[in-house]
Design an enzyme around this catalytic site. Structure first.
Site, mmCIF file in Angstrom:
data_model
loop_
_atom_site.group_PDB
_atom_site.id
_atom_site.type_symbol
_atom_site.label_atom_id
_atom_site.label_comp_id
_atom_site.label_asym_id
_atom_site.label_seq_id
_atom_site.Cartn_x
_atom_site.Cartn_y
_atom_site.Cartn_z
ATOM 1 N N GLU A 1 0.183 -0.086 0.104
ATOM 2 C CA GLU A 1 1.314 0.810 -0.122
ATOM 3 C C GLU A 1 1.085 1.978 0.821
ATOM 4 O O GLU A 1 0.518 2.999 0.448
ATOM 5 C CB GLU A 1 1.375 1.258 -1.583
ATOM 6 N N GLU B 1 3.494 7.204 7.838
ATOM 7 C CA GLU B 1 2.147 7.486 7.342
ATOM 8 C C GLU B 1 1.093 6.644 8.052
ATOM 9 O O GLU B 1 -0.041 6.529 7.589
ATOM 10 C CB GLU B 1 2.079 7.255 5.828
#
Length: 682
Positions: A144, A153
């Site tokens: 995730e 990210e």
């Protein structure tokens, strides 16, 4: 050991670096994290669980042991799901040490500590081998690593490294695939966040500088709750396009890529904005899908899952382009290892040249945030300022403006002031306003002074005394609504330069409050307890401990137009600040109570400022109008409001017998407002 943290200082208008204890940064990171929001996202959790069960079953069907690599494990929730589904062992990687410790505690509490190894490293530092962090490569990769833009990210570099070093060839991956979608639209509302629009002042049309209109703007994504942007505020010019997919079960590249989608324009209009979101296929067949699509794409919008850790993206084209219905168009998306950007061409215009990443060349997009662009383009707000200025300005007016990158001094000149000065806090701010003046052939009409109020001298003002001191007020360092009280401190510092009967605009400000029930925003602060059958209370305790360190006693900024709420009390002015007077030496306190008049769960208090430009004209930085009978609130889109969350929700019967009591204290020495709330019988 000490740490230095930036805190807005309303007394100076600066971002001060304040020395805090070594625990402060640690607690800030935890208190402001999205862990609670993710754990409350049942749709996400359920789809991950289904995908993990299916992946484990596929590996077992091949007669292999199931070894999981869980990158970015957080609470170790996905690892526990995998073990419950029949996995043999999990390597759970978490780079944030406090979270890694919480994951260890949660694994132990749920009886999995002997089959989960928590690795407190960045995944690219993990080693495999007899003496490594992992004894063997994994055959199921669970991650995730995503943000609103999917790859912001560092998902691509992490996957790239994992396939090269940490997982077996042909491994299973959950999620299996991500797909990015985009739609070309025309939207006056959204475009107002990217480009300065013309403004009519008296008989003059104030136009933006050409350099601003031709600038590609800031490169960063605009992430918002697109569900709160009504379809009536934009016109789709093309279909929803599938731009590209990434298969996470195969080697992934973080290198630059571009993808094109060709389509025929559905409508005529101005191509301005790209709306974008993505889906996760949790299995190879695409039967388990977790989508980020906004609620208005659903046949039943109220059934759309809410999440704040993943939202939707808005991208602005470098320049708007007029398109005709039936015209063939080509939409290109490019990505590097961390970001996406879009461009639009006609197929005949396509070249082999790669669209360059947007970069601001005009400085305006570096000075003004997207909400600030929207505020400057807010016609209703601008008209209020022009009316207020018109009512106070005279032919002999000597004006001084105090706001960062404001158009007020330009308005004051166009309205006939004798002389206008403006204090600009930076060279960039000064240069942008100079561009505006030059574009409108009034270069030099405003004396732009790059200095702070306490640096001003009589010679800077050419010996003039100020008759009108004005501000929006807007300051780049303001985080919470009352940080704009820096205007009051400026007015105090400049008292010696003011004429005896000088006009102060705004003449005062009021801090307003209303107790609210949030539709969804409460999830970011609510403890989770049990998540998908797993006890995650150690994380709840960790977050609450960090909130208690300081955050639970402070308000936090949120753009409430993105987060629907319902008022359970009337709104009220809790404090008044009189700008016609100097900042007092002693604290100002205010106490009172607001009866609960609607039934519901009160999650906290919304706070905002209203600026009284004159006795008749007020500009709100919070509610845009009266609260309706059901308690629905409409909020200004261009400023953040303050939210004070209660530690636990308060139940309201709505009969007026109970009330929320408040206590505010304005501390002149710090410019901050201390607040406290309680509930009780009337």
């Amino acid at each position: 050991m000490k740490t230095f943290c930036g805190r807005a200082n309303p007394t100076t208008g600066a971002l001060d670096w304040v020395e805090e204890s070594e625990e402060y940064d640690y607690h800030q990171e935890i208190a402001r994290s999205c862990y609670a929001d993710m754990l409350h996202d049942h749709d996400r959790n359920e789809k991950y669980y289904q995908g993990i069960r299916a992946a484990v079953a596929r590996v077992k069907a091949r007669g292999e042991k199931v070894i999981i690599l869980d990158i970015g494990t957080g609470t170790s929730l996905l690892s526990m799901m995998a073990l419950t589904a029949g996995a043999d062992f999990c390597y759970a990687v978490e780079v944030f040490k406090p979270m890694a410790e919480a994951a260890q505690c949660i694994a132990e509490k749920n009886g999995f500590s002997d089959r989960i190894k928590i690795i407190n490293k960045h995944s690219t530092d993990v080693t495999v081998g007899p003496d490594g962090d992992m004894q063997m490569k994994a055959n199921v990769l669970v991650t995730e690593l995503f943000d609103t833009e999917l790859i912001g990210e560092g998902a691509l570099p992490s996957y790239e490294h994992a396939h090269e070093n940490l997982v077996q060839e042909g491994c299973e991956a959950v999620p299996h695939r991500a797909t990015v979608y985009a739609q070309l639209v025309e939207s006056e509302l959204l475009w107002s966040w990217a480009q300065l629009q013309p403004v009519d002042v008296e008989d003059v049309r104030l136009v933006p500088p050409l350099a601003v209109g031709h600038c590609a703007g800031a490169h960063s994504v605009c992430d918002i709750q697109l569900s709160q942007v009504p379809p009536s505020s934009f016109t789709p010019l093309g279909p929803l396009c599938t731009m590209f997919s990434v298969d996470f079960s195969k080697p992934v590249s973080s290198a630059f890529h571009s993808y094109c989608s060709q389509f025929v324009a559905q409508s005529s209009g101005r191509a301005q904005v790209i709306l974008s979101w993505w889906d996760l296929d949790m299995d190879p067949s695409g039967s388990i899908v977790c989508t980020m699509a906004p609620s208005w794409t659903y046949s039943q919008p109220k059934k759309a899952p809410w999440r704040d850790h993943w939202m939707q993206s808005v991208y602005f084209l470098p320049v708007e382009k007029v398109v005709k219905e039936g015209e063939e168009l080509s939409l290109t998306v490019c990505h590097d290892d961390y970001s996406l950007w879009y461009s639009l061409q006609s197929p005949s215009q396509q070249t082999e040249a790669v669209p360059s990443r947007p970069c601001c060349t005009c400085q305006a997009h570096l000075l003004w945030t997207r909400p600030r662009f929207g505020e400057l383009n807010d016609r209703r707000r601008t008209e209020s300022f022009i009316r207020a200025l018109r009512s106070v300005l005279r032919e002999d007016s000597i004006c001084l403006s105090i706001s960062d990158g404001s158009l007020l001094p330009v308005f004051a000149h166009l309205l006939g002031s004798k002389k206008v000065f403006s204090l600009e806090n930076s060279r960039m701010s000064k240069q942008v306003i100079e561009q505006v003046l030059e574009a409108n052939m009034v270069k030099g009409a405003v004396e732009l002074l790059e200095m702070k109020p306490d640096q001003l001298t009589s010679s800077d003002l050419k010996g003039e005394q100020i008759s009108v001191l004005m501000g929006e007020p807007h300051f780049c360092t303001s985080l919470l609504p009352w940080h704009s009280l820096f205007f009051w401190y400026c007015r105090t510092a400049l008292a010696g330069f003011l004429q005896p009967n000088a006009t102060i605009l705004p003449c005062s400000a009021t801090l307003h409050m209303v107790a609210v029930e949030f539709q969804d925003l409460w999830r970011i602060r609510a403890p989770c307890g049990t998540c998908e059958g797993f006890d995650v209370t150690p994380m709840d305790k960790m977050v609450q401990k960090s909130l208690d360190f300081r955050e639970s006693r402070e308000a936090e900024p949120h753009p409430l137009w993105e987060y629907p709420c319902r008022a359970l009390t009337q709104s009220a002015a809790a404090m008044t600040f009189d700008f016609t007077q100097c900042v007092p030496q002693q604290p100002i306190s205010s106490e009172g109570s607001l009866p609960f008049i609607r039934e519901g769960r009160c999650h906290g208090v919304a706070l905002w400022m209203e600026y009284h430009l004159t006795n008749e004209i007020t500009v709100s930085a919070g509610l845009t109008g009266p609260i309706n009978d059901q308690g629905d609130c409409e909020w200004v889109r261009h400023r953040k409001q303050g939210v004070y969350f209660f530690r636990s929700p308060w139940e309201s019967s709505g009969d007026g017998r109970t009330a929320v009591s408040y206590s505010f204290t304005f501390e002149p020495s710090s410019g901050d407002i201390k607040m406290d709330f309680s509930t009780g019988s009337q």
